[in-house]
Design an enzyme around this catalytic site. Structure first.
Site, PDB file in Angstrom:
ATOM      1  N   CYS A   1      24.495  21.516  -4.627  1.00 51.04           N
ATOM      2  CA  CYS A   1      25.386  22.671  -4.549  1.00 51.04           C
ATOM      3  C   CYS A   1      26.652  22.179  -3.846  1.00 51.04           C
ATOM      4  CB  CYS A   1      24.712  23.773  -3.754  1.00 51.04           C
ATOM      5  SG  CYS A   1      25.886  25.000  -3.182  1.00 51.04           S
TER       6      CYS A   1
ATOM      7  N   LYS B   1     -11.833   2.529   4.502  1.00 48.41           N
ATOM      8  CA  LYS B   1     -11.339   1.610   3.464  1.00 48.41           C
ATOM      9  C   LYS B   1      -9.849   1.898   3.296  1.00 48.41           C
ATOM     10  CE  LYS B   1     -12.466  -0.240  -1.043  1.00 48.41           C
ATOM     11  NZ  LYS B   1     -11.224  -0.118  -1.802  1.00 48.41           N
TER      12      LYS B   1
END
Ligand code: IVH
Length: 668
Positions: A429, A117
């Site tokens: 950073c 499914k």
């Protein structure tokens, strides 16, 4: 070519391309190379441009290119699209089997088909005399939306049915599930995360959103795919069983899932479902259960329907891929691009068979939006191969000990400052030499458009970083031949070559070095603009955000990014060390003749005589400016092969369009 021959060739090319598309997208068994396919496609495109009256609706070129819609139109399904009843566990499957037997008044085993499914978006495709005519979403089951143009961009949907096996019905309404492949989904989210854009929640919603784009070009750029699993009607064609219908669909060119089995009785069905469960994590699409259907069409008709679902089918729902657990800590993790991702460390929990200890929280905005705190009980989910994520907090379980989390201002790896740019979700950073980013940074630093250090392959960079021989790009220039020769797979001769390449790279110019730093938003072109304007590092270091932004082509985002780069002291140290190691910055040669002064060039399409970068450098060398977008200020647009909208825009704005040869002549 005369129209008669053109027509013949167009039909030939169309047929060939449709065949190869089917081999590639449906069967996954291509017969020709991608470049051969592209050549055929371009030949067709070229012929169709010359003879627009010969463009047919089933031409492969017609998958894209329609103008955006203002809104979707409703479409009524000829036969309603029903949903499925659910079964939980094997006992309920046996109950379903007994119910069917009672209903059909049979004691004999019933033959079933078991299918995965697919957790996607249900659609219907209508074919009239073999030609794809209309496509719609399920909507409320009775009325959906007409999304034909978007469905056409899905390459595994046949535009015309293949007819080599059987004749095609007058009208055919097939149904299937459109999905966003997990691999493509992860890739897209990674790219979005790196760009600081909000990420998508899951492949299913993304597939739905992609299918509902009013501009089909956006849909075309995404890798949607489809499995056909059922049909509404097939006028003029009879199927005796569901499995026969699926086989016929395959023969007509549809993509049908390969994990579908015919089972002789309910015990085989149970085994079939177990096989599908076992596959779950290895598939490139999400499945949320198995569908069990009575195979015989005659028995299906006899069993009949409820209002909303057929009596002859059911869905076995799989264990949820969500569990609840507690967040023990939240830790920022620094990625290869310097992005800090908050990661939840969890009390270990098993989710559909796999132990999960960490889950991503994506970024600070997501944490704030979901109000996630350390100590909270949360719902965690796994979907395909996607990294587990925290879905939501169970607020009722929160205690006063729960602690809020904020991304730190300093990088946990190198201590440099961490910044979030305006309009971005990600904190980064700012240290160019941060160890977490080093390998990636070095690779870019050495690349062709940057310092152009030949021979620095990925494996070598890995060794240099792991052996701590290079902790910062400036360390390159103190490497010795002996150090290099001591590395794996490195002969003395290659070590010598690298030393020479390093030496040669020392003679560079400001734009290359700027580009080599990989400052966000600073590509080759922007580096050249900055180098031309500021000439030295000293000037760049001193430049304020406003001053940067005053430069033509430098917007606020680039200005902010450059400004922040030069504010980080670790970066200034690296620049100093590079200059001390002998890296020399040549002054940009000022051309003796500024013949392109005040002229702006835009290059578009695939250039044959130059690379894009070379062409732009040449323009700048003669005092001109190279830009990426066409506007009223553009002087010339130089078109290569397959130039698209930019060439059109140039014509609209009355900007002079040049061929590459004409441009080359101007240089002489
Ligand atoms: S058969 C009435 N087969 O699940 C028959 N449906 O919950 C329904 N679905 O709307 C169609 N995979 O879109 C069928 N292999 C499969 C399916 C499938 C997914 C969807 C379908 C339907 C929904 C019902």
């Amino acid at each position: 070519m005369d129209p008669k021959n053109a027509k013949k060739r167009i039909t030939e090319l169309s047929d060939q391309l449709n065949h190869h598309s089917y081999r590639y997208y449906v069967l996954d068994e291509p017969e020709i190379s991608d470049s051969k396919y592209d050549r055929l496609y371009r030949e067709l495109q070229h012929l169709e441009e010359q003879f627009p009256q010969l463009v047919t609706p089933d031409s492969p070129t017609q998958r894209v290119g329609a103008p955006p819609l203002a809104a979707f139109v409703s479409l009524t399904h000829a036969v309603p699209m029903l949903s499925l009843d659910n079964a939980f566990g094997n006992d309920e499957l046996r109950e379903f089997d007994n119910r069917i037997k009672r209903l059909l008044n049979r004691t004999k085993d019933i033959e079933y088909v078991v299918e995965p499914k697919i957790d996607g978006v249900a659609v219907e495709l209508v074919y009239e005399n073999g030609l794809f005519a209309l496509g719609s979403t399920r909507g409320d089951g009775f009325v959906g939306e007409n999304v034909t143009l978007n469905l056409k961009t899905i390459k595994s949907i046949p535009i015309r049915l293949l007819t080599n096996e059987t004749t095609v019905p007058e009208r055919l309404d097939v149904r299937g599930e459109v999905y966003y492949p997990n691999s493509g989904f992860v890739k897209m989210n990674k790219e979005r995360e790196a760009k600081g854009e909000p990420i998508y929640a899951n492949p299913r919603n993304t597939a739905a959103g992609t299918l509902r784009q009013l501009d089909s070009k956006i849909t075309a750029a995404r890798p949607l795919n489809i499995f056909i699993h059922s049909f509404g009607q097939a006028v003029g064609h009879e199927f005796s069983s569901h499995s026969e219908a699926l086989e016929t669909f395959k023969a007509w060119g549809f993509r049908v899932n390969s994990h579908i089995t015919v089972c002789r009785n309910i015990e085989e069905v149970i085994k079939g479902c177990e096989k599908i469960v076992a596959l779950r994590d290895s598939l490139d699409y999400d499945i949320d259960g198995a569908v069990i259907k009575v195979n015989s069409m005659a028995l299906q008709t006899q069993a009949g329907m409820r209002t909303r679902s057929p009596r002859w089918a059911t869905a076995l729902k799989f264990e949820a891929k969500q569990e609840t657990t507690q967040i023990l800590d939240i830790v920022p993790q620094v990625g290869r691009t310097g992005a800090l991702t908050p990661v939840a460390h969890l009390k270990p929990v098993k989710i559909a068979g796999v132990e999960v200890r960490r889950a991503t929280l994506h970024n600070q905005d997501e944490i704030d939006r979901k109000d996630v705190r350390i100590g909270d009980w949360v719902v965690v989910q796994r979907a395909g191969d996607v990294i587990p994520e925290v879905v939501k907090v169970i607020i009722s379980k929160r205690t006063s000990a729960a602690k809020k989390f904020k991304i730190p201002k300093k990088c946990p790896i190198c201590g440099s400052h961490v910044l979030r740019m305006k309009g971005e979700a990600v904190h980064r950073c700012q240290n160019f030499s941060c160890p977490a980013q080093l390998k990636e940074r070095i690779q870019h630093f050495a690349s062709k458009g940057a310092m152009d250090i030949e021979g620095l392959g990925e494996k070598l960079v890995e060794q240099l970083v792991e052996k701590k021989l290079v902790k910062n790009v400036a360390d390159f220039y103190s490497l010795t031949k002996e150090q290099l020769a001591g590395l794996e797979r490195m002969a003395e001769k290659s070590a010598q070559n690298i030393i020479e390449a390093l030496e040669a790279s020392k003679n560079t110019d400001l734009s290359r070095l700027l580009y080599a730093f990989g400052i966000r938003f600073v590509g080759e072109h922007v580096s050249r603009v900055l180098a031309k304007e500021f000439e030295t590092f000293e000037n760049l270091k001193k430049a304020s955000k406003e001053c940067l932004q005053d430069v033509y082509e430098i917007g606020p985002q680039v200005a902010e990014s450059v400004y922040q780069f030069f504010k980080e002291v670790h970066n200034l140290e690296t620049i100093d060390r590079l200059l001390k190691s002998g890296v020399r910055i040549k002054k940009v040669e000022s051309a003796t003749d500024n013949k392109f002064a005040n002229q702006t060039f835009v290059f578009t399409g695939a250039l044959q005589l130059f690379t894009r970068d070379e062409a732009e450098r040449l323009v700048e060398r003669w005092g001109g400016r190279a830009a990426s977008a066409v506007s009223r200020n553009t002087t010339f647009v130089v078109v290569g092969q397959n130039a698209g909208s930019k060439a059109e825009k140039a014509r609209d704005l009355n900007v002079t369009v040049l061929t590459e040869a004409e441009f080359k002549k101007m240089l002489e």
